[in-house]
Design a protein around this motif. Structure first.
Motif, short mmCIF file in Angstrom:
data_model
loop_
_atom_site.label_atom_id
_atom_site.label_comp_id
_atom_site.label_asym_id
_atom_site.label_seq_id
_atom_site.Cartn_x
_atom_site.Cartn_y
_atom_site.Cartn_z
N ASP A 114 23.82 -3.59 43.91
CA ASP A 114 24.11 -2.90 45.16
C ASP A 114 25.55 -2.40 45.13
O ASP A 114 26.48 -3.13 45.48
N LYS A 115 25.75 -1.15 44.67
CA LYS A 115 27.09 -0.57 44.51
C LYS A 115 27.69 -0.28 45.88
O LYS A 115 27.04 0.32 46.73
N ILE A 116 28.94 -0.71 46.09
CA ILE A 116 29.61 -0.44 47.36
C ILE A 116 30.71 0.61 47.22
O ILE A 116 31.04 1.28 48.20
N VAL A 117 31.29 0.75 46.03
CA VAL A 117 32.33 1.77 45.80
C VAL A 117 32.25 2.27 44.37
O VAL A 117 31.77 1.57 43.47
N GLU A 118 32.74 3.48 44.17
CA GLU A 118 32.87 4.00 42.81
C GLU A 118 34.06 4.95 42.76
O GLU A 118 34.49 5.48 43.78
N ARG A 119 34.57 5.12 41.55
CA ARG A 119 35.68 6.04 41.33
C ARG A 119 35.41 6.75 40.01
O ARG A 119 35.08 6.11 39.01
N LYS A 120 35.59 8.07 40.00
CA LYS A 120 35.40 8.85 38.78
C LYS A 120 36.77 9.17 38.18
O LYS A 120 37.68 9.61 38.87
N LEU A 121 36.88 8.92 36.88
CA LEU A 121 38.11 9.17 36.13
C LEU A 121 37.75 9.85 34.82
O LEU A 121 36.57 9.99 34.49
N CYS A 122 38.76 10.23 34.06
CA CYS A 122 38.57 10.79 32.72
C CYS A 122 39.28 9.90 31.71
O CYS A 122 40.33 9.32 32.00
N LEU A 123 38.71 9.82 30.53
CA LEU A 123 39.32 9.09 29.43
C LEU A 123 39.59 10.10 28.32
O LEU A 123 38.67 10.78 27.85
N ALA A 124 40.85 10.23 27.95
CA ALA A 124 41.24 11.19 26.92
C ALA A 124 41.70 10.46 25.67
O ALA A 124 42.51 9.53 25.76
N ASN A 125 41.18 10.88 24.54
CA ASN A 125 41.61 10.36 23.25
C ASN A 125 42.66 11.33 22.72
O ASN A 125 42.33 12.44 22.32
N GLU A 126 43.91 10.92 22.75
CA GLU A 126 44.99 11.82 22.33
C GLU A 126 44.94 12.12 20.84
O GLU A 126 45.43 13.15 20.41
N ALA A 127 44.33 11.25 20.05
CA ALA A 127 44.24 11.48 18.61
C ALA A 127 43.24 12.59 18.28
O ALA A 127 43.47 13.39 17.37
N THR A 128 42.13 12.65 19.00
CA THR A 128 41.08 13.63 18.70
C THR A 128 41.01 14.77 19.70
O THR A 128 40.36 15.78 19.45
N GLY A 129 41.63 14.61 20.86
CA GLY A 129 41.56 15.61 21.91
C GLY A 129 40.28 15.53 22.74
O GLY A 129 40.08 16.32 23.64
N GLU A 130 39.40 14.58 22.42
CA GLU A 130 38.14 14.44 23.15
C GLU A 130 38.38 13.80 24.52
O GLU A 130 39.24 12.95 24.67
N GLN A 131 37.57 14.22 25.49
CA GLN A 131 37.61 13.64 26.83
C GLN A 131 36.21 13.24 27.24
O GLN A 131 35.23 13.88 26.86
N SER A 132 36.13 12.17 28.01
CA SER A 132 34.85 11.72 28.54
C SER A 132 35.06 11.20 29.95
O SER A 132 36.18 10.92 30.36
N GLU A 133 33.95 11.10 30.68
CA GLU A 133 34.03 10.62 32.06
C GLU A 133 33.93 9.10 32.08
O GLU A 133 33.17 8.50 31.34
N LEU A 134 34.74 8.51 32.93
CA LEU A 134 34.63 7.09 33.26
C LEU A 134 34.20 7.01 34.71
O LEU A 134 34.68 7.78 35.54
N ARG A 135 33.32 6.08 35.01
CA ARG A 135 32.94 5.87 36.41
C ARG A 135 32.99 4.38 36.69
O ARG A 135 32.22 3.61 36.13
N ILE A 136 33.93 4.00 37.53
CA ILE A 136 34.07 2.59 37.91
C ILE A 136 33.11 2.34 39.06
O ILE A 136 33.14 3.05 40.06
N GLU A 137 32.28 1.32 38.91
CA GLU A 137 31.33 0.95 39.95
C GLU A 137 31.53 -0.51 40.29
O GLU A 137 31.52 -1.37 39.40
N ILE A 138 31.75 -0.78 41.56
CA ILE A 138 31.93 -2.15 42.05
C ILE A 138 30.78 -2.44 42.99
O ILE A 138 30.48 -1.65 43.89
#
Length: 102
Positions: free
Chosen positions: A4-28
């Motif tokens: 039963d999720k009560i909060v979430e936050r969307k962030l980005c994770l960047a790999n500075e070595a490769t330049g790749e980015q992906s989404e992070l989603r914190i769910e509590i």
């Protein structure tokens, strides 16, 4: 694990070595008692970083929630030095110049 999720936050994770980015989603999730007035748990899932959700334990409901938030903060600050956590707009999530955390 479904919870039963009560909060979430969307962030980005960047790999500075490769330049790749992906989404992070914190769910509590909603803290719940495992044994009334003895121990509580709060589920946490960081999608894009963790393989599955974890139950974080505390002495009561508020303690479990506080421990869950501390766990998320520790996971995000202890990443490999090439990995940077950012807000979706590209601003740094952590401002280490002021020791402030979100």
């Amino acid at each position: 694990m479904d919870f039963d999720k009560i909060v979430e936050r969307k962030l980005c994770l960047a790999n500075e070595a490769t330049g790749e980015q992906s989404e992070l989603r914190i769910e509590i999730g909603r803290p719940r008692w495992t044994e009334a007035d003895v121990e509580a748990v709060c589920p946490v899932f960081i999608r894009g970083l963790m393989g599955s959700a974890l139950d974080i334990y505390g002495s009561d409901l508020l303690s479990a929630l506080e421990c869950a938030l501390d766990f998320v903060n520790a996971e995000l600050t202890n990443l490999d030095s090439a990995m940077k956590v950012m807000w979706p707009g590209g601003e740094p999530y952590f401002d280490f110049s002021t020791d402030a955390t979100p």
